[in-house]
Design a protein around this motif. Structure first.
Motif, PDB file in Angstrom:
ATOM      1  N   GLU A  73       7.368  -3.355   4.854  1.00  0.00           N
ATOM      2  CA  GLU A  73       8.301  -4.587   4.434  1.00  0.00           C
ATOM      3  C   GLU A  73       8.603  -5.146   5.776  1.00  0.00           C
ATOM      4  OE1 GLU A  73      11.205  -2.699   2.033  1.00  0.00           O
ATOM      5  OE2 GLU A  73       9.625  -2.428   0.473  1.00  0.00           O
ATOM      6  N   LYS A  74       8.928  -4.623   6.634  1.00  0.00           N
ATOM      7  CA  LYS A  74       9.313  -5.136   8.070  1.00  0.00           C
ATOM      8  C   LYS A  74       8.205  -6.162   8.783  1.00  0.00           C
ATOM      9  CE  LYS A  74      11.427  -3.867  12.418  1.00  0.00           C
ATOM     10  NZ  LYS A  74      12.128  -2.346  13.027  1.00  0.00           N
ATOM     11  N   LEU A  75       6.848  -5.408   8.531  1.00  0.00           N
ATOM     12  CA  LEU A  75       5.796  -6.239   8.973  1.00  0.00           C
ATOM     13  C   LEU A  75       5.436  -7.423   7.970  1.00  0.00           C
ATOM     14  CD1 LEU A  75       3.680  -2.948   9.832  1.00  0.00           C
ATOM     15  CD2 LEU A  75       4.744  -4.955  11.325  1.00  0.00           C
ATOM     16  N   GLY A  76       6.075  -7.644   7.049  1.00  0.00           N
ATOM     17  CA  GLY A  76       6.025  -8.856   6.255  1.00  0.00           C
ATOM     18  C   GLY A  76       4.973  -8.377   4.831  1.00  0.00           C
ATOM     19  N   MET A  77       4.654  -7.275   4.722  1.00  0.00           N
ATOM     20  CA  MET A  77       3.805  -6.900   3.488  1.00  0.00           C
ATOM     21  C   MET A  77       4.747  -6.810   2.520  1.00  0.00           C
ATOM     22  SD  MET A  77       1.700  -3.768   5.315  1.00  0.00           S
ATOM     23  CE  MET A  77      -0.003  -4.216   4.483  1.00  0.00           C
ATOM     24  N   SER A  78       3.899  -7.059   1.130  1.00  0.00           N
ATOM     25  CA  SER A  78       4.689  -6.982  -0.190  1.00  0.00           C
ATOM     26  C   SER A  78       4.256  -6.397  -1.076  1.00  0.00           C
ATOM     27  CB  SER A  78       4.935  -8.542  -0.723  1.00  0.00           C
ATOM     28  OG  SER A  78       3.713  -8.981  -0.983  1.00  0.00           O
ATOM     29  N   HIS A  79       5.113  -5.736  -2.058  1.00  0.00           N
ATOM     30  CA  HIS A  79       4.565  -4.823  -2.983  1.00  0.00           C
ATOM     31  C   HIS A  79       4.845  -5.511  -4.216  1.00  0.00           C
ATOM     32  CE1 HIS A  79       6.008  -1.622  -5.875  1.00  0.00           C
ATOM     33  NE2 HIS A  79       4.673  -0.956  -5.481  1.00  0.00           N
ATOM     34  N   THR A  80       3.517  -5.208  -5.250  1.00  0.00           N
ATOM     35  CA  THR A  80       3.849  -5.755  -6.703  1.00  0.00           C
ATOM     36  C   THR A  80       3.309  -4.476  -7.645  1.00  0.00           C
ATOM     37  OG1 THR A  80       3.045  -7.803  -6.081  1.00  0.00           O
ATOM     38  CG2 THR A  80       2.977  -7.356  -8.122  1.00  0.00           C
ATOM     39  N   ALA A  81       4.245  -3.983  -8.575  1.00  0.00           N
ATOM     40  CA  ALA A  81       3.970  -2.891  -9.181  1.00  0.00           C
ATOM     41  C   ALA A  81       2.668  -2.922  -9.744  1.00  0.00           C
ATOM     42  CB  ALA A  81       5.006  -2.557 -10.196  1.00  0.00           C
ATOM     43  N   ALA A  82       2.432  -3.894 -10.051  1.00  0.00           N
ATOM     44  CA  ALA A  82       0.948  -4.123 -10.879  1.00  0.00           C
ATOM     45  C   ALA A  82      -0.285  -3.515  -9.934  1.00  0.00           C
ATOM     46  CB  ALA A  82       0.619  -5.404 -11.459  1.00  0.00           C
ATOM     47  N   ASP A  83       0.020  -3.590  -8.541  1.00  0.00           N
ATOM     48  CA  ASP A  83      -1.144  -2.950  -7.666  1.00  0.00           C
ATOM     49  C   ASP A  83      -1.210  -1.579  -7.489  1.00  0.00           C
ATOM     50  OD1 ASP A  83      -2.021  -5.527  -7.456  1.00  0.00           O
ATOM     51  OD2 ASP A  83      -0.893  -6.034  -5.681  1.00  0.00           O
ATOM     52  N   ASP A  84       0.003  -1.074  -7.995  1.00  0.00           N
ATOM     53  CA  ASP A  84       0.047   0.486  -7.593  1.00  0.00           C
ATOM     54  C   ASP A  84      -1.205   1.366  -8.353  1.00  0.00           C
ATOM     55  OD1 ASP A  84       2.350  -0.095  -6.452  1.00  0.00           O
ATOM     56  OD2 ASP A  84       3.844   0.634  -7.822  1.00  0.00           O
ATOM     57  N   PHE A  85      -1.431   2.513  -8.009  1.00  0.00           N
ATOM     58  CA  PHE A  85      -2.490   3.221  -8.410  1.00  0.00           C
ATOM     59  C   PHE A  85      -2.611   4.748  -8.149  1.00  0.00           C
ATOM     60  CE2 PHE A  85      -3.414   2.456  -3.988  1.00  0.00           C
ATOM     61  CZ  PHE A  85      -3.921   3.418  -3.717  1.00  0.00           C
ATOM     62  N   ASP A  86      -3.098   5.517  -9.083  1.00  0.00           N
ATOM     63  CA  ASP A  86      -3.116   6.861  -8.879  1.00  0.00           C
ATOM     64  C   ASP A  86      -4.392   7.154  -8.125  1.00  0.00           C
ATOM     65  OD1 ASP A  86      -0.916   7.404 -10.514  1.00  0.00           O
ATOM     66  OD2 ASP A  86      -2.504   7.425 -12.448  1.00  0.00           O
ATOM     67  N   HIS A  87      -3.905   7.806  -6.798  1.00  0.00           N
ATOM     68  CA  HIS A  87      -5.070   8.178  -5.918  1.00  0.00           C
ATOM     69  C   HIS A  87      -6.135   9.210  -6.615  1.00  0.00           C
ATOM     70  CE1 HIS A  87      -7.388   9.346  -2.412  1.00  0.00           C
ATOM     71  NE2 HIS A  87      -6.498   8.603  -1.623  1.00  0.00           N
ATOM     72  N   PRO A  88      -7.558   8.733  -6.581  1.00  0.00           N
ATOM     73  CA  PRO A  88      -8.438   9.747  -7.196  1.00  0.00           C
ATOM     74  C   PRO A  88      -8.779  10.927  -6.514  1.00  0.00           C
ATOM     75  CG  PRO A  88      -9.524   7.678  -5.953  1.00  0.00           C
ATOM     76  CD  PRO A  88      -8.018   7.647  -5.890  1.00  0.00           C
ATOM     77  N   LEU A  89      -8.503  11.246  -5.360  1.00  0.00           N
ATOM     78  CA  LEU A  89      -8.731  12.523  -4.656  1.00  0.00           C
ATOM     79  C   LEU A  89      -7.619  13.563  -4.849  1.00  0.00           C
ATOM     80  CD1 LEU A  89     -10.694  11.014  -1.632  1.00  0.00           C
ATOM     81  CD2 LEU A  89     -11.614  11.931  -3.987  1.00  0.00           C
ATOM     82  N   VAL A  90      -6.474  12.983  -5.379  1.00  0.00           N
ATOM     83  CA  VAL A  90      -5.225  13.804  -5.379  1.00  0.00           C
ATOM     84  C   VAL A  90      -5.192  14.443  -6.991  1.00  0.00           C
ATOM     85  CG1 VAL A  90      -2.807  13.800  -5.246  1.00  0.00           C
ATOM     86  CG2 VAL A  90      -4.318  12.630  -3.565  1.00  0.00           C
ATOM     87  N   PRO A  91      -4.824  15.640  -7.060  1.00  0.00           N
ATOM     88  CA  PRO A  91      -4.715  16.249  -8.535  1.00  0.00           C
ATOM     89  C   PRO A  91      -3.603  15.413  -9.351  1.00  0.00           C
ATOM     90  CG  PRO A  91      -4.866  17.975  -6.802  1.00  0.00           C
ATOM     91  CD  PRO A  91      -4.717  16.596  -5.948  1.00  0.00           C
ATOM     92  N   ILE A  92      -3.904  15.476 -10.736  1.00  0.00           N
ATOM     93  CA  ILE A  92      -3.006  14.669 -11.574  1.00  0.00           C
ATOM     94  C   ILE A  92      -1.606  14.974 -11.191  1.00  0.00           C
ATOM     95  CG2 ILE A  92      -2.597  14.317 -13.962  1.00  0.00           C
ATOM     96  CD1 ILE A  92      -5.658  14.483 -14.576  1.00  0.00           C
ATOM     97  N   GLU A  93      -1.190  16.155 -11.317  1.00  0.00           N
ATOM     98  CA  GLU A  93       0.351  16.423 -11.396  1.00  0.00           C
ATOM     99  C   GLU A  93       0.733  16.427  -9.908  1.00  0.00           C
ATOM    100  OE1 GLU A  93       2.082  16.730 -14.052  1.00  0.00           O
ATOM    101  OE2 GLU A  93       0.140  16.201 -15.110  1.00  0.00           O
ATOM    102  N   HIS A  94       0.031  16.364  -8.671  1.00  0.00           N
ATOM    103  CA  HIS A  94       0.448  16.292  -7.623  1.00  0.00           C
ATOM    104  C   HIS A  94       1.561  15.034  -7.237  1.00  0.00           C
ATOM    105  CE1 HIS A  94       0.760  16.686  -3.191  1.00  0.00           C
ATOM    106  NE2 HIS A  94       0.021  17.831  -3.198  1.00  0.00           N
ATOM    107  N   PRO A  95       2.490  15.495  -6.511  1.00  0.00           N
ATOM    108  CA  PRO A  95       3.483  14.216  -6.050  1.00  0.00           C
ATOM    109  C   PRO A  95       2.880  13.273  -5.337  1.00  0.00           C
ATOM    110  CG  PRO A  95       4.345  16.319  -4.979  1.00  0.00           C
ATOM    111  CD  PRO A  95       3.116  16.596  -5.976  1.00  0.00           C
ATOM    112  N   LEU A  96       1.936  13.392  -4.699  1.00  0.00           N
ATOM    113  CA  LEU A  96       1.210  12.435  -3.823  1.00  0.00           C
ATOM    114  C   LEU A  96       0.331  11.639  -4.583  1.00  0.00           C
ATOM    115  CD1 LEU A  96       1.123  14.316  -0.551  1.00  0.00           C
ATOM    116  CD2 LEU A  96       2.928  12.890  -1.202  1.00  0.00           C
ATOM    117  N   ARG A  97      -0.035  11.763  -5.701  1.00  0.00           N
ATOM    118  CA  ARG A  97      -0.823  10.883  -6.672  1.00  0.00           C
ATOM    119  C   ARG A  97      -0.805   9.572  -6.725  1.00  0.00           C
ATOM    120  NH1 ARG A  97      -5.608  11.769  -9.557  1.00  0.00           N
ATOM    121  NH2 ARG A  97      -5.653  10.510 -11.401  1.00  0.00           N
ATOM    122  N   ARG A  98       0.590   9.228  -7.289  1.00  0.00           N
ATOM    123  CA  ARG A  98       1.087   8.043  -7.341  1.00  0.00           C
ATOM    124  C   ARG A  98       1.077   7.155  -6.074  1.00  0.00           C
ATOM    125  NH1 ARG A  98      -0.385   4.411 -11.130  1.00  0.00           N
ATOM    126  NH2 ARG A  98       1.285   2.504 -11.242  1.00  0.00           N
TER     127      ARG A  98
END
Length: 119
Positions: A73-98
């Motif tokens: 955010e400090k660098l001027g980047m913006s977040h839109t929830a619609a762009d969020d994704f589940d990382h395909p290489l992280v197991p489904i229940e893992h906290p780092l997946r989203r």
């Protein structure tokens, strides 16, 4: 950053992912909160926009990583929830997946005005 006086080591790079370029950075934990991560990432972004002429840079992190979110955010980047994704290489229940996706199009880059560009 002058590592000879601080001993800090920050790496920032741009990663080509198909038709997108992702900004990444890495900093030893003992140097967190001292401004090195935004400085290193800003250099990579500047390089991507000024020298490679990229149209957009993206970055991602997990929701719990507030420090990374603050840097983006400090660098001027913006977040839109619609762009969020589940990382395909992280197991489904893992906290780092989203993953939260942040974007910085060149035309919204805070360093993009002619007064702040290096010659």
């Amino acid at each position: 950053m002058d590592r000879s006086t601080t001993g800090a080591s920050a790496d920032a790079w741009l990663l080509l992912l198909g038709d997108r370029v992702q900004g990444r950075r890495c900093l030893h934990r003992r140097f967190w909160g001292q401004g090195y991560a935004p400085e290193a990432a800003a250099c990579a972004i500047r390089f991507g926009f000024e020298h490679v002429e990229l149209p957009e840079i993206v970055a991602n992190t997990v929701p719990a990583n507030r420090n990374s979110r603050r840097v983006m955010e400090k660098l001027g980047m913006s977040h839109t929830a619609a762009d969020d994704f589940d990382h395909p290489l992280v197991p489904i229940e893992h906290p780092l997946r989203r993953q939260l996706l942040y974007r910085l199009p060149r035309d919204r880059w805070p360093g993009g005005d002619s007064t702040s560009r290096s010659p």
